[in-house]
Motif scaffolding. Structure first.
Motif, short mmCIF file in Angstrom:
data_model
loop_
_atom_site.label_atom_id
_atom_site.label_comp_id
_atom_site.label_asym_id
_atom_site.label_seq_id
_atom_site.Cartn_x
_atom_site.Cartn_y
_atom_site.Cartn_z
N ILE A 172 7.22 26.55 -25.53
CA ILE A 172 7.85 25.37 -24.93
C ILE A 172 8.73 24.62 -25.92
N THR A 173 8.25 24.43 -27.15
CA THR A 173 8.96 23.57 -28.10
C THR A 173 9.67 24.30 -29.23
N GLY A 174 9.20 25.50 -29.54
CA GLY A 174 9.73 26.21 -30.69
C GLY A 174 8.98 25.90 -31.96
N PHE A 175 7.93 25.07 -31.87
CA PHE A 175 7.14 24.68 -33.03
C PHE A 175 5.69 25.11 -32.85
N GLU A 176 5.10 25.55 -33.94
CA GLU A 176 3.66 25.81 -33.97
C GLU A 176 3.00 24.58 -34.56
N PHE A 177 2.02 24.07 -33.89
CA PHE A 177 1.30 22.92 -34.40
C PHE A 177 0.07 23.43 -35.13
N LYS A 178 0.15 23.42 -36.46
CA LYS A 178 -0.95 23.91 -37.28
C LYS A 178 -1.64 22.73 -37.92
N GLY A 179 -2.74 22.44 -37.51
CA GLY A 179 -3.49 21.30 -38.01
C GLY A 179 -4.72 21.17 -37.16
N THR A 180 -5.43 20.14 -37.38
CA THR A 180 -6.63 19.98 -36.57
C THR A 180 -6.27 19.46 -35.19
N GLY A 181 -5.06 19.00 -35.02
CA GLY A 181 -4.64 18.54 -33.71
C GLY A 181 -3.24 17.98 -33.75
N ARG A 182 -2.70 17.77 -32.59
CA ARG A 182 -1.33 17.26 -32.50
C ARG A 182 -1.21 15.87 -33.07
N SER A 183 -2.25 15.06 -32.92
CA SER A 183 -2.15 13.69 -33.42
C SER A 183 -2.00 13.69 -34.94
N GLU A 184 -2.70 14.60 -35.64
CA GLU A 184 -2.55 14.67 -37.09
C GLU A 184 -1.15 15.13 -37.48
N ASP A 185 -0.61 16.09 -36.72
CA ASP A 185 0.76 16.54 -36.97
C ASP A 185 1.75 15.39 -36.77
N ALA A 186 1.54 14.63 -35.71
CA ALA A 186 2.42 13.50 -35.42
C ALA A 186 2.31 12.44 -36.51
N GLU A 187 1.09 12.15 -36.95
CA GLU A 187 0.88 11.16 -38.02
C GLU A 187 1.58 11.58 -39.30
N ALA A 188 1.47 12.87 -39.63
CA ALA A 188 2.13 13.37 -40.84
C ALA A 188 3.65 13.22 -40.73
N GLU A 189 4.20 13.52 -39.56
CA GLU A 189 5.64 13.39 -39.36
C GLU A 189 6.06 11.92 -39.43
N ILE A 190 5.27 11.02 -38.86
CA ILE A 190 5.57 9.59 -38.93
C ILE A 190 5.57 9.14 -40.39
N GLY A 191 4.59 9.58 -41.16
CA GLY A 191 4.54 9.22 -42.58
C GLY A 191 5.77 9.71 -43.33
N ARG A 192 6.18 10.94 -43.05
CA ARG A 192 7.36 11.51 -43.70
C ARG A 192 8.60 10.69 -43.35
N LEU A 193 8.74 10.32 -42.09
CA LEU A 193 9.90 9.54 -41.67
C LEU A 193 9.89 8.13 -42.26
N LYS A 194 8.70 7.53 -42.37
CA LYS A 194 8.60 6.21 -42.99
C LYS A 194 9.03 6.27 -44.45
N ASP A 195 8.63 7.32 -45.16
CA ASP A 195 9.04 7.48 -46.56
C ASP A 195 10.56 7.61 -46.68
N LYS A 196 11.17 8.37 -45.77
CA LYS A 196 12.63 8.50 -45.77
C LYS A 196 13.30 7.16 -45.52
N LEU A 197 12.76 6.40 -44.58
CA LEU A 197 13.31 5.10 -44.25
C LEU A 197 13.23 4.15 -45.45
N LYS A 198 12.09 4.14 -46.15
CA LYS A 198 11.94 3.30 -47.34
C LYS A 198 12.95 3.68 -48.41
N ALA A 199 13.16 4.99 -48.60
CA ALA A 199 14.13 5.44 -49.60
C ALA A 199 15.53 4.98 -49.22
N ARG A 200 15.88 5.06 -47.96
CA ARG A 200 17.21 4.61 -47.53
C ARG A 200 17.36 3.10 -47.69
#
Length: 109
Positions: free
Chosen positions: A68-96
């Motif tokens: 459906i998405t083209g992505f494999e969600f490897k983790g204990t669950g989608r919420s952990e994957d989403a949290e990790a992505e949110i953290g990564r994006l927040k770090d990028k935003l702080k750097a900018r």
């Protein structure tokens, strides 16, 4: 021209079948999904139903998420994957924001 999500799913289904070295007739024999129906899935003429999607994912040894998405969600669950992505994006935003602050300081001098 941008592809639709249905076209992306169609490409992934076709590639997954080819990667498993299966013909559409072999898929029919293994899943009871008519080869004409499978062809319609692979050419984005028809959206696969959930049962067919599940059968194909099992046969092709891929996840329905990937189809459906083209992505494999490897983790204990989608919420952990989403949290990790949110953290990564927040770090990028702080750097900018640091870069913008630095530019403002240079301009105001």
């Amino acid at each position: 021209m941008a592809k639709t999500q249905l076209e992306d799913i169609a490409v992934r289904l076709r590639n997954a079948r080819i990667n498993r070295k299966l013909t559409q007739m072999e898929v029919f024999r293994l899943t009871q999904i008519n080869n004409k129906t499978l062809s319609a899935y692979e050419t984005a003429k028809t959206e696969p139903d959930l049962v067919s999607l599940s059968r194909l994912a099992d046969l092709y040894k891929v996840s329905t998420d990937w189809i459906i998405t083209g992505f494999e969600f490897k983790g204990t669950g989608r919420s952990e994957d989403a949290e990790a992505e949110i953290g990564r994006l927040k770090d990028k935003l702080k750097a900018r924001e640091r870069i913008i602050r630095g530019i403002r300081e240079l301009v105001s001098e």
